[in-house]
Design a protein around this motif. Structure first.
Motif, PDB file in Angstrom:
ATOM      1  N   PHE A  15      -9.143   8.729   7.604  1.00 57.39           N
ATOM      2  CA  PHE A  15      -9.168   8.253   5.857  1.00 57.39           C
ATOM      3  C   PHE A  15      -7.870   7.266   5.654  1.00 57.39           C
ATOM      4  CE2 PHE A  15      -6.738  10.123   2.506  1.00 57.39           C
ATOM      5  CZ  PHE A  15      -7.237   9.477   1.649  1.00 57.39           C
ATOM      6  N   VAL A  16      -7.043   8.346   7.258  1.00 59.63           N
ATOM      7  CA  VAL A  16      -5.806   6.887   6.916  1.00 59.63           C
ATOM      8  C   VAL A  16      -5.649   5.518   6.970  1.00 59.63           C
ATOM      9  CG1 VAL A  16      -3.000   6.835   7.279  1.00 59.63           C
ATOM     10  CG2 VAL A  16      -4.096   8.872   6.641  1.00 59.63           C
ATOM     11  N   SER A  17      -6.731   5.058   8.478  1.00 60.40           N
ATOM     12  CA  SER A  17      -6.976   3.856   8.749  1.00 60.40           C
ATOM     13  C   SER A  17      -8.014   3.599   7.126  1.00 60.40           C
ATOM     14  CB  SER A  17      -7.631   3.933   9.923  1.00 60.40           C
ATOM     15  OG  SER A  17      -7.856   2.865  10.543  1.00 60.40           O
ATOM     16  N   VAL A  18      -8.820   3.617   6.901  1.00 61.42           N
ATOM     17  CA  VAL A  18      -9.833   3.515   6.046  1.00 61.42           C
ATOM     18  C   VAL A  18      -8.576   2.916   4.471  1.00 61.42           C
ATOM     19  CG1 VAL A  18     -11.513   3.664   4.398  1.00 61.42           C
ATOM     20  CG2 VAL A  18     -11.172   4.433   6.388  1.00 61.42           C
ATOM     21  N   THR A  19      -7.585   3.794   3.921  1.00 64.56           N
ATOM     22  CA  THR A  19      -7.357   3.458   2.684  1.00 64.56           C
ATOM     23  C   THR A  19      -5.835   3.191   3.059  1.00 64.56           C
ATOM     24  OG1 THR A  19      -6.063   5.379   3.460  1.00 64.56           O
ATOM     25  CG2 THR A  19      -7.807   5.721   1.982  1.00 64.56           C
ATOM     26  N   THR A  20      -5.400   2.722   4.315  1.00 68.97           N
ATOM     27  CA  THR A  20      -4.244   1.053   4.351  1.00 68.97           C
ATOM     28  C   THR A  20      -4.781   0.216   4.643  1.00 68.97           C
ATOM     29  OG1 THR A  20      -2.753   3.721   5.536  1.00 68.97           O
ATOM     30  CG2 THR A  20      -2.622   0.911   5.584  1.00 68.97           C
ATOM     31  N   ALA A  21      -6.115   0.437   5.819  1.00 67.49           N
ATOM     32  CA  ALA A  21      -6.013  -1.054   5.669  1.00 67.49           C
ATOM     33  C   ALA A  21      -7.092  -1.899   4.009  1.00 67.49           C
ATOM     34  CB  ALA A  21      -7.548  -1.444   6.772  1.00 67.49           C
ATOM     35  N   ILE A  22      -7.512  -1.033   3.427  1.00 76.39           N
ATOM     36  CA  ILE A  22      -8.155  -1.408   1.905  1.00 76.39           C
ATOM     37  C   ILE A  22      -6.997  -1.908   1.173  1.00 76.39           C
ATOM     38  CG2 ILE A  22      -8.922  -0.854  -0.408  1.00 76.39           C
ATOM     39  CD1 ILE A  22     -10.411   0.799   1.343  1.00 76.39           C
ATOM     40  N   GLY A  23      -5.612  -1.319   1.614  1.00 74.06           N
ATOM     41  CA  GLY A  23      -4.598  -2.012   1.016  1.00 74.06           C
ATOM     42  C   GLY A  23      -3.914  -3.153   0.990  1.00 74.06           C
ATOM     43  N   TYR A  24      -3.871  -2.978   2.796  1.00 78.05           N
ATOM     44  CA  TYR A  24      -3.567  -4.487   3.341  1.00 78.05           C
ATOM     45  C   TYR A  24      -4.163  -5.303   3.325  1.00 78.05           C
ATOM     46  CZ  TYR A  24       0.476  -1.704   5.564  1.00 78.05           C
ATOM     47  OH  TYR A  24       1.669  -0.737   5.569  1.00 78.05           O
ATOM     48  N   LEU A  25      -5.432  -5.509   2.590  1.00 78.88           N
ATOM     49  CA  LEU A  25      -6.187  -6.420   2.575  1.00 78.88           C
ATOM     50  C   LEU A  25      -5.818  -7.421   1.801  1.00 78.88           C
ATOM     51  CD1 LEU A  25      -9.711  -5.361   4.454  1.00 78.88           C
ATOM     52  CD2 LEU A  25      -8.364  -7.279   5.143  1.00 78.88           C
ATOM     53  N   GLN A  26      -5.333  -6.175   0.495  1.00 80.74           N
ATOM     54  CA  GLN A  26      -5.605  -7.405  -1.012  1.00 80.74           C
ATOM     55  C   GLN A  26      -3.755  -6.652  -1.525  1.00 80.74           C
ATOM     56  OE1 GLN A  26      -7.956  -4.460  -3.636  1.00 80.74           O
ATOM     57  NE2 GLN A  26      -7.873  -2.905  -2.418  1.00 80.74           N
ATOM     58  N   PHE A  27      -3.326  -7.283  -0.250  1.00 83.73           N
ATOM     59  CA  PHE A  27      -1.904  -7.505  -0.306  1.00 83.73           C
ATOM     60  C   PHE A  27      -1.264  -8.575  -0.985  1.00 83.73           C
ATOM     61  CE2 PHE A  27      -1.894 -10.391   3.369  1.00 83.73           C
ATOM     62  CZ  PHE A  27      -0.649 -11.307   3.235  1.00 83.73           C
ATOM     63  N   PHE A  28      -0.415  -8.690  -1.937  1.00 84.75           N
ATOM     64  CA  PHE A  28      -0.478  -9.854  -3.336  1.00 84.75           C
ATOM     65  C   PHE A  28       1.207  -9.476  -3.616  1.00 84.75           C
ATOM     66  CE2 PHE A  28      -0.225 -10.818  -7.438  1.00 84.75           C
ATOM     67  CZ  PHE A  28      -0.323 -11.370  -7.253  1.00 84.75           C
ATOM     68  N   GLU A  29       1.751  -8.414  -3.531  1.00 86.18           N
ATOM     69  CA  GLU A  29       3.042  -8.167  -4.303  1.00 86.18           C
ATOM     70  C   GLU A  29       3.833  -9.048  -3.556  1.00 86.18           C
ATOM     71  OE1 GLU A  29       1.092  -5.534  -3.852  1.00 86.18           O
ATOM     72  OE2 GLU A  29       0.583  -5.072  -5.973  1.00 86.18           O
ATOM     73  N   GLU A  30       3.969  -8.361  -2.547  1.00 88.99           N
ATOM     74  CA  GLU A  30       5.294  -8.902  -1.446  1.00 88.99           C
ATOM     75  C   GLU A  30       5.023 -10.062  -0.928  1.00 88.99           C
ATOM     76  OE1 GLU A  30       2.598  -7.050  -0.222  1.00 88.99           O
ATOM     77  OE2 GLU A  30       3.642  -5.568   0.444  1.00 88.99           O
ATOM     78  N   PRO A  31       3.829 -11.104  -0.525  1.00 92.61           N
ATOM     79  CA  PRO A  31       4.465 -12.988  -0.768  1.00 92.61           C
ATOM     80  C   PRO A  31       4.279 -13.273  -2.363  1.00 92.61           C
ATOM     81  CG  PRO A  31       1.831 -12.457  -0.174  1.00 92.61           C
ATOM     82  CD  PRO A  31       2.550 -11.423  -0.909  1.00 92.61           C
ATOM     83  N   PHE A  32       3.913 -12.911  -3.074  1.00 93.00           N
ATOM     84  CA  PHE A  32       4.108 -13.311  -4.433  1.00 93.00           C
ATOM     85  C   PHE A  32       5.835 -13.277  -4.435  1.00 93.00           C
ATOM     86  CE2 PHE A  32       4.621 -12.523  -9.415  1.00 93.00           C
ATOM     87  CZ  PHE A  32       3.562 -14.131  -9.148  1.00 93.00           C
ATOM     88  N   VAL A  33       6.252 -12.122  -4.223  1.00 96.63           N
ATOM     89  CA  VAL A  33       7.660 -12.430  -4.905  1.00 96.63           C
ATOM     90  C   VAL A  33       8.524 -12.426  -4.189  1.00 96.63           C
ATOM     91  CG1 VAL A  33       9.759 -10.012  -5.679  1.00 96.63           C
ATOM     92  CG2 VAL A  33       7.447  -9.747  -6.111  1.00 96.63           C
TER      93      VAL A  33
END
Length: 317
Positions: free
Chosen positions: A244-262
């Motif tokens: 569960f933790v692996s799936v939810t973390t990977a889904i979030g990281y595949l959509q990472f946006f705010e870090e490079p944007f800001v």
């Protein structure tokens, strides 16, 4: 006189009455109508704000829709899979895909490892002020990502940032963390791990508290040390939690946006631009058909990665 349960000559025993289950009460016809009436508001909201936009964006990905076509969305030209081919052949999109893969492959294992170590420490090692530590580790998760990114951007400043100041105390010349290609992405990964491991820690902690203590005690009696008990008993029982933790973390990281944007605006030299950020930029440029195609490519990647994780981490049946 006949014995109990034995019929006398010329006498028949009474036939046992079969037990009949009571007939289940059928719902009143009005209850079904009431349920449908109550479901109508949600159904309308779902169709209007979820199903229709998804279908419209899917249709858009096969057209040459641009900003000027928004008032006449059905008057655009159908171009098939040209947007998908254009996205896959775009060098910047390929760079964004490589950056996203780097972020996921490095960030997810680090986040899981830090979260598991923190959970084990809180479950076994840290006994005093456990609630305070738990709150402190989880605080970055509930803090605005924009605020966190701004703070980290100041921490990683090359001249006056806290990171290089501390390194200077030991005579080490710190790099330009966000301005050099080789350091920009590791800096974002470090910040993402620090911010997100609290969620995994809380879930792992719940899983650890569900491991039977009797198994640990039996293994200890048999001579197993702490590491052997963790690897052979605790870790296998944490497999559903790990999935569960692996799936939810990977889904979030595949959509990472705010870090490079800001923090980096995708630089330097597109070394931190992500798939989500590049797709967002295409929407900003008015290339709606191309951006929609990129969105569905991201969806396919997320689906494939999730399926692989279920295949590798699910329990054997």
């Amino acid at each position: 006189m006949a014995a109990p349960g034995v019929a006398a000559p010329g006498q028949q025993l009474p036939t046992a009455v079969p037990l009949v289950e009571p007939r289940r009460r059928r719902g009143h016809p009005g209850e079904g109508r009431a349920a449908w009436i109550l479901a109508i508001p949600f159904t309308l909201l779902f169709l209007t704000f979820t199903a229709w936009p998804v279908l419209q964006s899917l249709f858009m990905s096969f057209t040459d829709t641009r900003q000027k076509d928004l008032r006449t969305p059905f008057a655009v030209d159908f171009i098939g899979v040209q947007n998908y081919a254009r996205a896959l052949s775009d060098p910047v999109f390929q760079k964004a895909a490589a950056n996203t893969a780097y972020f996921v492959l490095a960030g997810v294992p680090l986040t899981l490892a830090v979260a598991l170590v923190a959970a084990v420490a809180l479950d076994k090692g840290i006994t005093r002020l456990r609630s305070i530590y738990r709150l402190g580790f989880y605080t970055p998760v509930i803090t605005s990502i924009v605020a966190v990114a701004v703070v980290w951007r100041f921490i990683l400043q090359p001249d006056s940032g806290l990171a290089n100041t501390v390194l200077g105390w030991f005579g080490i010349q710190g790099p330009n963390w966000l301005g050099e290609v080789q350091w920009a992405m590791p800096s974002l990964i470090l910040m993402a791990v620090w911010r997100n491991f609290g969620t995994g820690m809380i879930i792992f902690l719940a899983g650890l508290q569900g491991v039977p203590a009797s198994l640990q005690e039996a293994a200890a009696i048999d001579g197993a040390n702490a590491w052997q008990r963790f690897w052979n008993i605790t870790f296998p029982l944490l497999r559903p939690t790990l999935l569960f933790v692996s799936v939810t973390t990977a889904i979030g990281y595949l959509q990472f946006f705010e870090e490079p944007f800001v923090m980096t605006s995708g630089g330097p030299l597109n070394s931190t631009i992500s798939l989500s950020m590049y797709t967002y930029n295409q929407f900003g440029y008015g290339n709606y058909g191309l951006a929609a195609a990129m969105s569905y490519l991201i969806f396919v990647v997320i689906a494939v990665v999730t399926a692989l994780q279920f295949r590798l981490l699910r329990e054997n049946t």
